[in-house]
Structure formats: structure tokens, C-alpha cells
Design a protein around this motif. Structure first.
Motif, short mmCIF file in Angstrom:
data_model
loop_
_atom_site.label_atom_id
_atom_site.label_comp_id
_atom_site.label_asym_id
_atom_site.label_seq_id
_atom_site.Cartn_x
_atom_site.Cartn_y
_atom_site.Cartn_z
N LEU A 1 8.13 20.51 -7.69
CA LEU A 1 7.19 19.39 -7.70
C LEU A 1 7.73 18.23 -8.53
O LEU A 1 7.63 17.06 -8.12
N CYS A 2 8.31 18.53 -9.68
CA CYS A 2 8.86 17.48 -10.54
C CYS A 2 10.03 16.76 -9.87
O CYS A 2 10.15 15.53 -9.96
N THR A 3 10.88 17.52 -9.20
CA THR A 3 12.00 16.91 -8.48
C THR A 3 11.49 16.00 -7.37
O THR A 3 12.00 14.89 -7.16
N GLN A 4 10.49 16.47 -6.65
CA GLN A 4 9.91 15.65 -5.59
C GLN A 4 9.29 14.38 -6.14
O GLN A 4 9.39 13.31 -5.52
N ALA A 5 8.67 14.45 -7.31
CA ALA A 5 8.09 13.26 -7.93
C ALA A 5 9.17 12.25 -8.28
O ALA A 5 9.01 11.04 -8.04
N ALA B 1 0.64 7.32 -6.47
CA ALA B 1 -0.41 8.34 -6.62
C ALA B 1 0.13 9.74 -6.35
O ALA B 1 -0.21 10.70 -7.04
N SER B 2 0.97 9.86 -5.32
CA SER B 2 1.54 11.15 -4.97
C SER B 2 2.41 11.70 -6.10
O SER B 2 2.29 12.88 -6.48
N ALA B 3 3.28 10.86 -6.65
CA ALA B 3 4.15 11.30 -7.75
C ALA B 3 3.32 11.70 -8.96
O ALA B 3 3.60 12.71 -9.62
N ASP C 1 1.10 15.90 -12.58
CA ASP C 1 -0.11 16.50 -13.18
C ASP C 1 -0.25 17.97 -12.77
O ASP C 1 -0.60 18.82 -13.59
N ALA C 2 0.02 18.25 -11.50
CA ALA C 2 -0.10 19.63 -11.02
C ALA C 2 0.90 20.54 -11.72
O ALA C 2 0.56 21.67 -12.13
N GLN D 1 0.82 -1.21 0.00
CA GLN D 1 0.00 0.00 0.00
C GLN D 1 0.86 1.26 0.00
O GLN D 1 0.52 2.26 -0.64
N ALA D 2 1.99 1.23 0.69
CA ALA D 2 2.88 2.40 0.72
C ALA D 2 3.36 2.75 -0.68
O ALA D 2 3.47 3.94 -1.04
N VAL D 3 3.64 1.72 -1.48
CA VAL D 3 4.07 1.94 -2.86
C VAL D 3 2.92 2.54 -3.66
O VAL D 3 3.10 3.49 -4.45
#
Length: 403
Positions: free
Chosen positions: A341-345, A293-295, A300-301, A286-288
Motif C-alpha cells: 500500500l505504501c509503495t502504491q501511494a 485522496a487515494s494516496a 492511513d490504512a 479533479q484527477a489530481v
């Protein structure tokens, strides 16, 4: 074989959809070539040939010169798509392609100096203004300097060198000029040994006491949106967009495409992969699932915000207006935030890859390195862009002569 003889001279009938299809057609090839591009530390000749053949450097060149003259959002879309294959290549397409836009703002004689010889001539840039010094003389300027980070310079016939104009060496700048200089007048220093964006060939450029005629020395105060020296030849709304305000969007596309590539590669390699120690399926954690989903949401944002800014800027230009300072600062803040945001993804995806991502033959380690290399660009220092926006929003004065 003469590459130039095979390149179409006119791409004016290529619309945005066709340009994106052409970019998409290169993604798989660029991904295969990415290791060789990194090893070369510069654009590969075969990739330059493909990009010229498809007109992908000419998305913002005036239609009167055989370019596509697409809306500003094309620089985000095309470079993001190419970055799914090779961020270094996309970085150069974003940089060098945007310089067709910049040249369109120069007086018509400067445009003729370059495009009169070849519409396909590439133009590099070195935009660290304090690195160059100039003095006004009859008919132009004499400039000297040593500029870092001139991406794609080996493949370029010309360069746009940023200089401050001073009345005395220790005097404050009285002007900021972007000087169009032929490659015969500057030296390239082979110092691009970098951890990320290895294939951009972003080398140092040096020149000493060279004369630049006035028509090749663009005043940065003249290109803050609206009218510009090249307007008589290029009156379209694209060229009325404030380039410095949207400079971050010019280079954010590669960050976006790199994050998308990392996301896609992770999904492809982990749908059925099992852990080495327990044989449990990675996709069942589930963590994966939540991190995936977060990435995805971060990517998308970033895409939505970057494209919305570009569309807004074009709409303002079409209305014959210039964005106010608040809006310009918003664009700069948003670009830095989107790259963050992209780096975080990418970091999120890479954190789930495990030791497999450390191998040099893993494309995910390249995505990781390139993400952080892009993030290090001055346009994406969120503390700087955010502070300026916040200061203005709170009623303070922000002084930037190029905005």
C-alpha cells in the motif's frame, strides 16, 4: 570530542510520547542531510551522534539496561517518523534498534558481553540463513559464510549472523542459530551500490571458521513467543512477542514514513503550482484531487493495520499467551500488504509530479527509489506471505520452524 562522554546512559524514563517528540525533532535535519547520507552510502557520523544522544536506538532495550522498553508499536511509530526525513536513516534505526530487542532474548552472559562494555553498542545483522553454515563443537559452534545486506554494519560493534547447523555439508539443517559475533571476527565487503536505501550501508559480511560460544548462538526455535533464554533478566511482555512473526513490522515503518513524506512534499509543492504549458493550477484538476485522496487513504490504512497488529501482539503477550499460527501468518501477510500500500501511494504521488520529479535534487525521486527498495525486501513479498496465509486458511499445512 568524545561522543560517548556526551551520551546519557539511562533512557528508562522516556515514554512513547517523549520518544516520538525526539524523533520529530530530527525530521527536518534528516531531510537536509539525506543527499549526503546517500552519497556516503552509510549512516552519517553526525546523524549517529544525534540518534545516540536522543536514545533513539534504545526504544526496545530493557529498562534494566537503561533502555526505554516501549511497547512493540514503537518500532513502527519511531521509524516511520524518522523516515519522513530520511528513509535510509529510519531503516537503520529500525534494524539496529530491533537488535536490542533480539539481544534481550539471548542468555544473560551474551547480554553482558555487549552491554557490559557499552549500552550504546550497535548490533548489525545478516539474516540470510542459507548464507551461513555451522557445525556443533564442544562449547558452541564453528561457523563460516558470506552474508549479504548487513545494514548499518560499519557503525556496529557486533553482528548477528544467521546460520544453519548441519551434521554434514550436504545434510538438511538440524538447527537454525543466530550467532552473535564481534566485528573483529568478520570482514566487511564494500559492495553496497544500490538504487534505493543508498544510505543504509547494507554491505556484505564474510567470516571463515570462527568459534561462537553456546551463549552467543541463539536458537530460533526458542524465540517464537513466550518464554526465551533471556527471560530471567527480561521478563517483560515486550520480550514475549514473537519476533519472526512480526519481523515485517520491524521494517515496515520506514515504508510508511517514506510514503507520508512523499505525500507531504507533493502537497507542499503543488498547492499553488501551475503547469508549464497551459498555466492551469495543478490543484484544480479533479484527477489530481482524487489521486491525492487515494494516496492518503492507502497511507492511513497501512498505518492503522500495522499499529493494530503491534497492539494485538502486545495484548496477547501481556495475557501470558502466544499467538497461534493463523495469527502469526496474518501478521506476516499484513506487513507485506501494508508495504505494498505504501509503495502504491508513493507511485500515485510520483505519477502526478511530472518531469520535475526526475531531477536528482527532487526529494520525490528519492522517495520513489526508496519505496521500491523497501518493497524488494523478502519480508514484503506478498505472494510469499499471502500464499502461506491462504494455504493455512484453506486447511493446508504450513511448516516454518521459526514461526
Amino acid at each position: 570530542m568524545n561522543m560517548r562522554a556526551e551520551i546519557p546512559s539511562d533512557f528508562s524514563m522516556v515514554d512513547a510520547d517523549e520518544a516520538m517528540q525526539r524523533a520529530s525533532s530530527l525530521v527536518a535535519t534528516l531531510r537536509e542531510r539525506a543527499p549526503a547520507c546517500e552519497a556516503a552510502r552509510a549512516p552519517l557520523p553526525e546523524t549517529l551522534r544525534d540518534l545516540h544522544q536522543l536514545g533513539l536506538f534504545r526504544y526496545h532495550q530493557p529498562q534494566s539496561r537503561g533502555g526505554m522498553e516501549l511497547d512493540y508499536v514503537a518500532i513502527v511509530d519511531i521509524s516511520a517518523e524518522l523516515a519522513r526525513g530520511c528513509p535510509s536513516t529510519a531503516w537503520n534505526v529500525a534494524n539496529l534498534g530491533s537488535h536490542h530487542f533480539l539481544l534481550s532474548l539471548y542468555p544473560q552472559q551474551a547480554q553482558e558481553d555487549v552491554w557490559g562494555a557499552s549500552r550504546d553498542h550497535l548490533i548489525a545483522s545478516a539474516l540470510a540463513f542459507p548464507a551461513g553454515r555451522g557445525k556443533k563443537v564442544d562449547g558452541g559452534f564453528v561457523i563460516s559464510g558470506s552474508w549479504p545486506f548487513s545494514s548499518g554494519v560499519d557503525a556496529s560493534e557486533w553482528n548477528m549472523l544467521a546460520v544453519t547447523i548441519r551434521t554434514a555439508p550436504d545434510a538438511p539443517p538440524t538447527d537454525h542459530r543466530l550467532c552473535l559475533v564481534h566485528k573483529s571476527e568478520y570482514e566487511i565487503v564494500d559492495n553496497w551500490f544500490a538504487a534505493g536505501l543508498k544510505g543504509t550501508g547494507s554491505k556484505q559480511v564474510v567470516c571463515n571458521e570462527i568459534f561462537v560460544p553456546m551463549h552467543r548462538a541463539l536458537c530460533m526455535a526458542d524465540i517464537r513467543g513466550g518464554e526465551h533464554p533471556g527471560a530471567a533478566a527480561n521478563p517483560g511482555p515486550l520480550f514475549r512477542v514473537p519476533l519472526v512473526a512480526l519481523g515485517g513490522h520491524t521494517l515496515a515503518g520506514p515504508a510508511l514514513g517514506n510514503a507520508q513524506a512523499a505525500f507531504e512534499i507533493f502537497l507542499e509543492t503543488n498547492r499553488s503550482r501551475k503547469t508549464h504549458y497551459t498555466a492551469a493550477k495543478i490543484s484544480d484538476f479533479q484527477a489530481v484531487q482524487i489521486k491525492v485522496a487515494s494516496a492518503s487513504a492507502q497511507i492511513d490504512a497501512a498505518r492503522t493495520l500495522l499499529r493494530a497488529d503491534a497492539a494485538e501482539a502486545m495484548a496477547i503477550a501481556r495475557g501470558g499467551q502466544i499467538p497461534d499460527l493463523h495469527t502469526k501468518l496474518k501478521y506476516r501477510k499484513n506487513a507485506a500488504f501494508c508495504v505494498q500500500l505504501c509503495t502504491q501511494a508513493v507511485d500515485t504521488v510520483f505519477s502526478m509530479t511530472g518531469a520535475n520529479g526526475l531531477y536528482e535534487n527532487s526529494p520525490l525521486q528519492r522517495c520513489f527509489r526508496d519505496a521500491h527498495a523497501i518493497q524488494s525486501h523478502v519480508n514484503f513479498a506478498f505472494d510469499v506471505a499471502g500464499s502461506a496465509f491462504g494455504q493455512h486458511a484453506l486447511g493446508g499445512q504450513v511448516r516454518n520452524p521459526m514461526l
